[in-house]
Design a protein around this motif. Structure first.
Motif, mmCIF file in Angstrom:
data_model
loop_
_atom_site.group_PDB
_atom_site.id
_atom_site.type_symbol
_atom_site.label_atom_id
_atom_site.label_comp_id
_atom_site.label_asym_id
_atom_site.label_seq_id
_atom_site.Cartn_x
_atom_site.Cartn_y
_atom_site.Cartn_z
ATOM 1 N N TYR A 162 0.833 -1.089 0.029
ATOM 2 C CA TYR A 162 -0.021 0.174 -0.130
ATOM 3 C C TYR A 162 0.837 1.281 0.146
ATOM 4 N N ARG A 163 1.904 1.363 0.760
ATOM 5 C CA ARG A 163 2.610 2.349 0.935
ATOM 6 C C ARG A 163 3.640 2.762 -0.332
ATOM 7 N N GLU B 126 2.234 1.603 -3.690
ATOM 8 C CA GLU B 126 1.338 1.846 -4.643
ATOM 9 C C GLU B 126 0.521 2.874 -4.633
ATOM 10 N N ILE B 127 -0.009 3.391 -3.236
ATOM 11 C CA ILE B 127 -0.899 4.707 -3.418
ATOM 12 C C ILE B 127 -0.217 5.845 -3.313
ATOM 13 N N TYR C 126 -5.459 0.889 -3.429
ATOM 14 C CA TYR C 126 -5.549 0.192 -2.127
ATOM 15 C C TYR C 126 -6.252 -1.327 -2.619
ATOM 16 N N VAL D 10 -3.926 -3.731 -4.333
ATOM 17 C CA VAL D 10 -2.948 -4.440 -3.662
ATOM 18 C C VAL D 10 -3.758 -5.402 -3.016
ATOM 19 N N GLN D 11 -4.957 -5.339 -2.680
ATOM 20 C CA GLN D 11 -5.958 -6.404 -1.920
ATOM 21 C C GLN D 11 -6.052 -7.420 -3.069
ATOM 22 N N THR E 90 -0.259 3.516 6.690
ATOM 23 C CA THR E 90 -0.928 3.303 5.211
ATOM 24 C C THR E 90 -2.391 3.982 5.259
ATOM 25 N N VAL F 169 -11.032 1.005 4.186
ATOM 26 C CA VAL F 169 -10.147 -0.088 4.321
ATOM 27 C C VAL F 169 -11.058 -1.607 4.556
ATOM 28 N N SER G 3 -12.451 -2.884 1.562
ATOM 29 C CA SER G 3 -11.466 -3.319 0.415
ATOM 30 C C SER G 3 -11.138 -4.563 0.888
#
Length: 231
Positions: free
Chosen positions: A73-74, A76-77, A98, A101-102, A134, A164, A167
């Motif tokens: 997350y850190r 890609e966001i 987010y 990534v999930q 995150t 969150v 997701s």
């Protein structure tokens, strides 16, 4: 010309990810406690000794496997939102990042809910801080939307956790969602629900102006339609 040597740090990280991915498969299938380092080595196609070159024990391997999702997350966001000036568009892109990534981390996310308790307190505390860091990547954009009058004066932390948890539901209920829609379609459905609750009148008007930047599945459909018409 001589062949350039690969970066040792990069090679080491690739090996850790290879072992970590194998561990996630084993932990998800058999449970954390019954799984042995030998099981992980066989799944990864490496020796037991090689695993101990990178991880001191099974608990450290579990910690690394779970923290890798948060680090995803850190990475890609910020990459997905870089250069986007409009805060509402940036918010939507952050939520989509987010979700992506999930979609890549279904087993790891499920494992987080099941096995975080198996970590040492120090590792649990580190994961909690990584989660807060995150969440802040999204919460900071939410606060900006509130300050600009696009969102109503909401509880930012609670709203961020709604994002969150929505997701995470993709992973926890992937047996239902994955066969029916793409991750982009799933995130778009959630965004429609979430935004309906927080957009001000001004925010709603702005959302209609930039809808294609926010709802990626709709934008894809529109582009496909235009391409079909052009043909």
């Amino acid at each position: 010309m001589g062949r350039s040597k690969a970066d040792p740090a990069l090679l080491a990280e690739r090996r850790r990810l290879q072992i970590s991915n194998a561990a996630i498969k084993c932990f998800s299938k058999n449970g954390y406690h019954p799984t042995t380092i030998r099981d992980v080595a066989e799944e990864a196609g490496v020796s037991i000794g090689m695993i101990y070159q990178y991880f001191s024990d099974k608990e450290e391997l579990l910690y690394y496997s779970l923290s890798a999702v948060l680090n995803g997350y850190r990475a890609e966001i910020p990459a997905a939102t870089k250069g986007i000036v409009d805060p509402l568009s940036r918010f939507c892109q952050a939520v989509h990042a987010y979700g992506r990534v999930q979609a890549r981390s279904v087993d790891a996310t499920t494992l987080t809910y099941r096995e975080t308790k198996s970590l040492t307190r120090a590792h649990r505390d580190t994961l909690k801080q990584l989660e807060l860091d995150t969440n802040e990547l999204i919460a900071s954009i939410v606060r900006e939307c509130v300050d600009l009058g696009l969102f109503s004066d909401i509880d930012v932390e609670t709203f961020t956790y709604q994002i969150v948890l929505h997701s995470h539901a993709w992973s926890l209920k992937s047996w239902n969602f994955a066969g029916r829609m793409t991750i982009e379609e799933y995130v778009d459905r959630g965004l429609r629900l979430l935004l309906k609750a927080v957009l001000t009148g001004r925010g709603e008007r702005h959302f209609q102006e930039i809808r294609g930047d926010c709802l990626l599945s709709e934008r894809t459909s529109l582009l496909e339609t235009k391409a079909a018409v052009a043909r």
